[in-house]
Enzyme design. Structure first.
Site, PDB file in Angstrom:
ATOM      1  N   GLU A   1      36.734  24.428 -42.055  1.00  0.00           N
ATOM      2  CA  GLU A   1      35.687  23.717 -41.316  1.00  0.00           C
ATOM      3  C   GLU A   1      35.839  22.190 -41.330  1.00  0.00           C
ATOM      4  OE1 GLU A   1      31.944  26.760 -41.858  1.00  0.00           O
ATOM      5  OE2 GLU A   1      32.398  25.467 -43.550  1.00  0.00           O
TER       6      GLU A   1
HETATM    7  C1  TNX Z   1      31.162  29.094 -44.293  1.00  0.00           C
HETATM    8  S1  TNX Z   1      33.408  30.378 -45.724  1.00  0.00           S
HETATM    9  C2  TNX Z   1      31.767  28.275 -45.219  1.00  0.00           C
HETATM   10  C3  TNX Z   1      30.968  27.742 -46.331  1.00  0.00           C
HETATM   11  C4  TNX Z   1      29.535  28.181 -46.264  1.00  0.00           C
HETATM   12  C5  TNX Z   1      29.477  29.613 -45.837  1.00  0.00           C
HETATM   13  C6  TNX Z   1      28.109  30.180 -45.837  1.00  0.00           C
HETATM   14  C7  TNX Z   1      33.951  28.998 -45.594  1.00  0.00           C
HETATM   15  C8  TNX Z   1      35.353  28.872 -45.829  1.00  0.00           C
HETATM   16  N1  TNX Z   1      33.109  28.026 -45.263  1.00  0.00           N
HETATM   17  O1  TNX Z   1      31.058  26.360 -46.364  1.00  0.00           O
HETATM   18  O2  TNX Z   1      28.958  28.021 -47.521  1.00  0.00           O
HETATM   19  O3  TNX Z   1      29.999  29.723 -44.543  1.00  0.00           O
HETATM   20  O4  TNX Z   1      28.125  31.552 -45.575  1.00  0.00           O
END
Ligand code: TNX
Length: 530
Positions: A334
């Protein structure tokens, strides 16, 4: 749903656990509700009984085996009241004893498998490696009545059905993740989690040690990361961090339970806590405020500045020195405000840094957009096309598909904790999938195993975490351990329901899903609400 007060429910459960003391002598090993389901179980129709004369004999290097024997003795003593001695002097066991034996004879059992042979005279666990003996012990716990897990003295008898179990895991990586950044969880909470994982033969604990909301591991060369960046958490709580000594204590505790710690420093995104602690890590050189919300994808390290790589090198060096396990997790997810043309060279360079400190890289599936190093492992969470890019580069994949394996997803729309961006995950949905067939292009031979991540935006203490973890965690343990063709929801749900008493005896605050027939009084409200 029946109405019970909290107290009445607890009392009723105690009675039920007590009542099982009066039930008939167990003689059929194939009826035992073991999770994960063992590879093979053959019953011989008799009973072995633990008594005040039982000893635990070890055969093999006693410095390795005595602690495993002692672990078993310590597990049994609070409820049975038996003080079971570990005997390392080479003498042979007699009637009613336990024998833990290391022998390299049986290659089918591999590094983690065991053979458990119970007769009415002797309980013997055989394995190639100490880990196998440890897993055999977990099976023995589950062959005993549920009340063996109570922390207070219970009535016997302590009987085990006789027979033979031969058992070994499908995958070498059977993991869970704890997000200690969004909300901080202290050393004792993590130790409890490690014990719970070990009960179900899980062996990898990934600690998400840094994110926008907090930096949780002391780095001596960059002290402000914790002095400033460790001071808060989601919703403005006081946060916290592990000193290096505390982290080492967790690593040691985990190791004694055959659990490997995998530390994650998430980058280049998810870095607000670090950016707030050191202005020089920011594009433009200005430090932002600390962050206590739950948005993602707004922060980035300055991927074009040399100080960033000096910072990463220092952090990875210190962390590598504290971490005996093979992996350092670099996050990589992300990074929405990092341009792809900056992200790719960044991930390439960070992989080199990790390798230069003697470690292997793990990263979320986005890292497959970069050029992967030979031993880098891609953790599939969101995008199959990313994971497939990893496979096409020859990388192994760790399976954590959010739609099936995210422990922070709500069970259904009434769940009091958790999110639902990837959907609701009831017990059957979380269990009913096969990592090796979920994505056709990702095959059994590409997969190192499974990990179930517990993100902590909505949970801030152990009881709340347990509500999301249990009873889903045992299902993920079984997916990682038991051959897929031996797994079946209709059969599993009966075994899982029988673990209600066991989880209760362990003091676990589990979600009493209505899709199971627990045979327990259901509580009026979720136990997570005091
Ligand atoms: C996505 S999973 C994210 C996290 C959040 C999560 C909540 C991932 C690699 N990144 O930053 O905590 O969703 O479900």
């Amino acid at each position: 749903m029946k109405k019970f007060t909290r107290l009445a429910t607890a009392a009723a459960l105690m009675t039920m656990i007590g009542m099982t003391a009066c039930s008939t002598t167990p003689t059929d090993m194939t009826k035992a509700n073991i999770i994960p389901k063992p590879v093979s179980v053959e019953s011989t129709g008799k009973t072995f009984t633990l008594s005040g004369r039982t000893g635990i004999y070890v055969s093999g290097p006693s410095e390795e085996l005595a602690p495993i024997g002692q672990y078993l003795s310590d597990k049994l003593s609070p409820s049975t009241g038996l003080v079971i001695k570990v005997i390392t002097d080479g003498s042979r066991p007699g009637r009613g004893d336990i024998l833990l034996e290391l022998s390299e004879a049986d290659s089918d059992l591999g590094e983690e498998g065991y053979e458990l042979v119970v007769t009415d005279k002797l309980l013997k666990i055989n394995a190639n490696k100490p880990a196998g003996l440890f897993y055999g012990i977990q099976t023995v716990r589950q062959l005993l009545p549920a009340r063996v897990e109570m922390g207070t003295l219970q009535d016997g008898p302590w009987e085990i059905p006789t027979g033979t179990i031969r058992d070994y895991p499908l995958y070498s990586y059977r993991g869970a993740m704890s997000d200690v950044s969004r909300h901080f969880f202290g050393v004792e909470d993590i130790k409890t989690f490690i014990d719970q994982m070990a009960t179900y033969k899980m062996n990898m604990l990934h600690l998400h040690l840094s994110d926008d909301q907090g930096w949780r591991i002391e780095i001596k060369s960059w002290p402000n990361l914790t002095a400033h960046g460790g001071k808060t958490e989601v919703d403005g709580g006081e946060g916290g961090f592990y000193t290096q000594e505390q982290y080492s204590e967790i690593v040691k505790y985990a190791r004694e339970r055959f659990v490997t710690i995998i530390p994650e420093i998430d980058m280049p995104g998810h870095t607000n806590a670090a950016l707030s602690s050191y202005p020089e890590l920011n594009i433009g050189g200005k430090a932002p405020e600390l962050y206590t919300g739950t948005n993602v994808g707004f922060s980035t390290l300055d991927t074009k500045s040399e100080i960033t790589y000096k910072f990463i090198d220092d952090v990875i060096r210190e962390l590598s020195e504290l971490t005996p396990g093979p992996y350092i997790h670099i996050g990589g997810d992300e990074s929405h405000v990092t341009k792809l043309e900056d992200y790719i060279p960044f991930i390439n360079r960070v992989q080199d840094i990790v390798v230069s400190h003697g470690k292997q890289v793990l990263g979320w599936d986005e890292i497959a957009l970069a050029t992967l190093k030979p031993n880098t492992v891609v953790q599939f969470w969101a995008r199959a096309d990313n994971a497939i890019k990893g496979v096409n580069q020859g990388a192994k994949v760790l399976m954590s598909p959010a739609k099936y394996a995210y422990l922070d997803m709500q069970y259904d729309s009434t769940s009091i904790f958790g999110l639902h961006w990837a959907g609701f995950i009831e017990l059957d949905h979380g269990y009913n999938w096969d990592p090796a067939t979920l994505v056709p292009e990702i095959k059994r031979e590409n997969i190192i195993g499974i990990e179930a991540p517990l993100w902590s935006e909505t949970i801030s203490d152990r009881k709340e975490a347990e509500y999301l973890l249990f009873p889903r965690l045992p299902g993920y343990a079984e997916i990682g351990w038991t051959p897929a063709e031996m797994r079946n929801w209709d059969e599993y749900k009966v075994r899982l329901a029988s673990h209600g008493l066991r989880m209760h005896a362990m003091g676990i605050n589990f979600y009493q899903s209505e899709i199971l027939e627990w045979g327990l009084p259901l509580q009026e409200e979720s136990p997570a609400v005091e």
